[in-house]
Design an enzyme around this catalytic site. Sequence first.
Site, PDB file in Angstrom:
ATOM      1  CB  CYS A 134      -0.979   0.197   1.120  1.00 19.47           C
ATOM      2  SG  CYS A 134      -1.935   1.465   1.350  1.00 19.47           S
ATOM      3  CB  CYS A 137      -0.418   2.241   4.114  1.00 14.49           C
ATOM      4  SG  CYS A 137      -2.168   1.531   3.462  1.00 14.49           S
ATOM      5  CG  ASP A 138       3.165   1.089   4.377  1.00 15.16           C
ATOM      6  OD1 ASP A 138       2.934   1.513   5.491  1.00 15.16           O
ATOM      7  OD2 ASP A 138       2.828   0.060   3.897  1.00 15.16           O
TER       8      ASP A 138
END
Length: 306
Positions: A134, A137-138
């Site tokens: 992701c 997300c990261d």
Amino acid sequence: MTEKTYDVIIVGAGPAGMTASIYAGRANLSVLMLERKYPGGQMLSTEEIENYTGFEQITGPELSEKMFEHSKKFGTEFAFGNITEIKEKDGLKYLTADEKTYISKTVIIATGSEHKTLGIPGEELFSGKGVSYCAVCDGAFFKNKNVVVIGGGDSAIEEALYLSNLVGKVTIIHRRDKLRAQKILQDRAFARKNIEFVWDSIPLEIKGERKVSSIELKNVKTGEKTSLEADGIFIYVGMLPQTADFLQLGITNEVGYIPTKENLETKVAGIFAAGDVRVKDIRQVVTATADGAIAAQSAYSYIENL
């Protein structure tokens, strides 16, 4: 077989399921949450979360624990079980899990989806330590660093474009000599100066010590093996919605996701879906929690009208 009839049975204890239990419990509904593994879902394998409102930075396991404790505050019962069958009779839902049968007026399916994995050495070892599924997300953890994106479809190229605004360089690894993504996405990727491509290649192994440092590749045409230095590996080779246990209900689409109405009800009255398991564009913790709230309120309305 238990004789208790619940107002709501929630299948899955990820962010969608746990939020649904909070909203259903606050509405004074009797709630059972069934989970086959551990509360938290994909959050458990996320090392850091910094885009969930109210927490500038928190680990996935920490947020999972907070949500689980919150979900139990309003009387939610919790049980481990792997659903093998759901039947309807006289307006009630009968769920079979590990040879036990649970009865409910409504069901919220919040089983999520799982990323398809490469199945190569180092992938599981470095999950959350440089291996990610992701970019939203990261990606922020890799500012000005070099990352690899594996895949050639829409998701891979969209995420590569997103990452290119954050990192120093993105290298896209694809097993073929052309991409499968939409042409407009391909054109954007080819025009981006810090995106490079390695064609006709497959990953063999992800290496590192405490975190990712490189990936081993093999050219499928020549057989040549090479090593590419990288701080992060983003894998986009598909998703698997966790809906195999619900196929007999006829509520999934051709790829296994569950289409829902605006109130998150499925084709079957009284059965709702929330989170990554349903057809949707954005799959994030915050959207899963929103789904959980909507599904619980919809279940309450359904029960009120019985």
